[in-house]
Design a protein around this motif. Sequence first.
Motif, PDB file in Angstrom:
ATOM      1  N   THR A  59      28.694  56.590  44.583  1.00 27.30           N
ATOM      2  CA  THR A  59      29.312  55.775  45.631  1.00 27.30           C
ATOM      3  C   THR A  59      30.679  56.340  45.958  1.00 27.30           C
ATOM      4  O   THR A  59      31.270  57.084  45.170  1.00 27.30           O
ATOM      5  N   THR A 143      31.583  42.607  40.415  1.00 28.33           N
ATOM      6  CA  THR A 143      30.820  42.779  41.649  1.00 28.33           C
ATOM      7  C   THR A 143      29.383  42.306  41.441  1.00 28.33           C
ATOM      8  O   THR A 143      28.718  42.743  40.497  1.00 28.33           O
ATOM      9  N   PRO A 144      28.876  41.392  42.271  1.00 21.51           N
ATOM     10  CA  PRO A 144      27.518  40.867  42.075  1.00 21.51           C
ATOM     11  C   PRO A 144      26.456  41.966  42.174  1.00 21.51           C
ATOM     12  O   PRO A 144      26.653  42.991  42.834  1.00 21.51           O
ATOM     13  N   GLY A 146      23.373  43.964  43.434  1.00 20.17           N
ATOM     14  CA  GLY A 146      22.884  44.169  44.791  1.00 20.17           C
ATOM     15  C   GLY A 146      23.970  44.401  45.813  1.00 20.17           C
ATOM     16  O   GLY A 146      23.672  44.631  46.987  1.00 20.17           O
ATOM     17  N   VAL A 147      25.240  44.317  45.385  1.00 22.00           N
ATOM     18  CA  VAL A 147      26.369  44.539  46.292  1.00 22.00           C
ATOM     19  C   VAL A 147      26.954  45.917  46.017  1.00 22.00           C
ATOM     20  O   VAL A 147      27.292  46.239  44.868  1.00 22.00           O
ATOM     21  N   ASN A 148      27.071  46.724  47.058  1.00 21.33           N
ATOM     22  CA  ASN A 148      27.633  48.061  46.931  1.00 21.33           C
ATOM     23  C   ASN A 148      29.145  47.990  47.134  1.00 21.33           C
ATOM     24  O   ASN A 148      29.614  47.624  48.211  1.00 21.33           O
ATOM     25  N   MET A 149      29.902  48.311  46.084  1.00 21.17           N
ATOM     26  CA  MET A 149      31.366  48.262  46.160  1.00 21.17           C
ATOM     27  C   MET A 149      31.871  49.506  46.894  1.00 21.17           C
ATOM     28  O   MET A 149      32.217  50.517  46.301  1.00 21.17           O
ATOM     29  N   THR A 151      34.756  50.407  49.476  1.00 20.46           N
ATOM     30  CA  THR A 151      35.992  49.916  50.088  1.00 20.46           C
ATOM     31  C   THR A 151      36.395  50.788  51.261  1.00 20.46           C
ATOM     32  O   THR A 151      36.306  52.018  51.196  1.00 20.46           O
TER      33      THR A 151
END
Length: 252
Positions: A59, A143-144, A146-149, A151
């Motif tokens: 990411t 960060t939950p 399934g959520v892509n951090m 920024t």
Amino acid sequence: MSEIEQPSQPLVEHLIELRRRLMWIAAVMLLCFFGLMPFAQKLYTFVAQPLMATLPANTSMIATDVIAPFFVPVKVTLMAAFLLTLPHTLYQVWAFVAPALYQNEKRLVMPLVFSSVVLFFGGMAFAYFLVFPVVFKFLAGVTPLGVNMATDIDKYLSFVLGMFVAFGTTFEVPVVVVLLNRMGVVSVAQLKAARPYVIVGAFVVAAVITPPDVISQVLLAVPLILLYEAGLWFCRFVKPVPLRQEAESAAD
């Protein structure tokens, strides 16, 4: 006619001197900015490193604005130029106001200016090397699924600049404490009696200007309290002189 124009001459001379000082400040800052521009990408990489180190594998940060990949590194470079030329800027300010100061005030101003710069840089370094890694690691951990951090680089820069200003400014507490005591506004005894309020205020300030997690709030509140105590310790070496008494003694 000449008698009417005479009083305005000092004001005109001061304005000319002020313009000259501001031009020197702008010229040196622009020269530093253009000298750093070839390293703009590296400077941004350095600023982004605390977050990049905590991002999940495969990411990266994103740019939601078309011109952000160009302007964000430019903003970082401008910030670096401002910081690098800050001593010169403060010198120009000092040179402008020095003729209006008493001799004992001049002896006080220079140590305060120097310590202010050192403490501001110290606050920024504290935020970058200690606070950012802890905060970003905490945020990545909560960060939950399934959520892509991912920024946005512009929002990240705004966050970093805000934190730099917040920590740099709050690290000026010893200077404020010493200055208030030196001018006779408050005594050391009053400053010591205010400790409980300072402790509560430190945590309130930390809760307002830091992300909503306990770790970052503690990382700001505790140094604030320690810096307040450091200011009290330095007050032992400064003799309080009320402003009116100082002005009268200088006039005599």
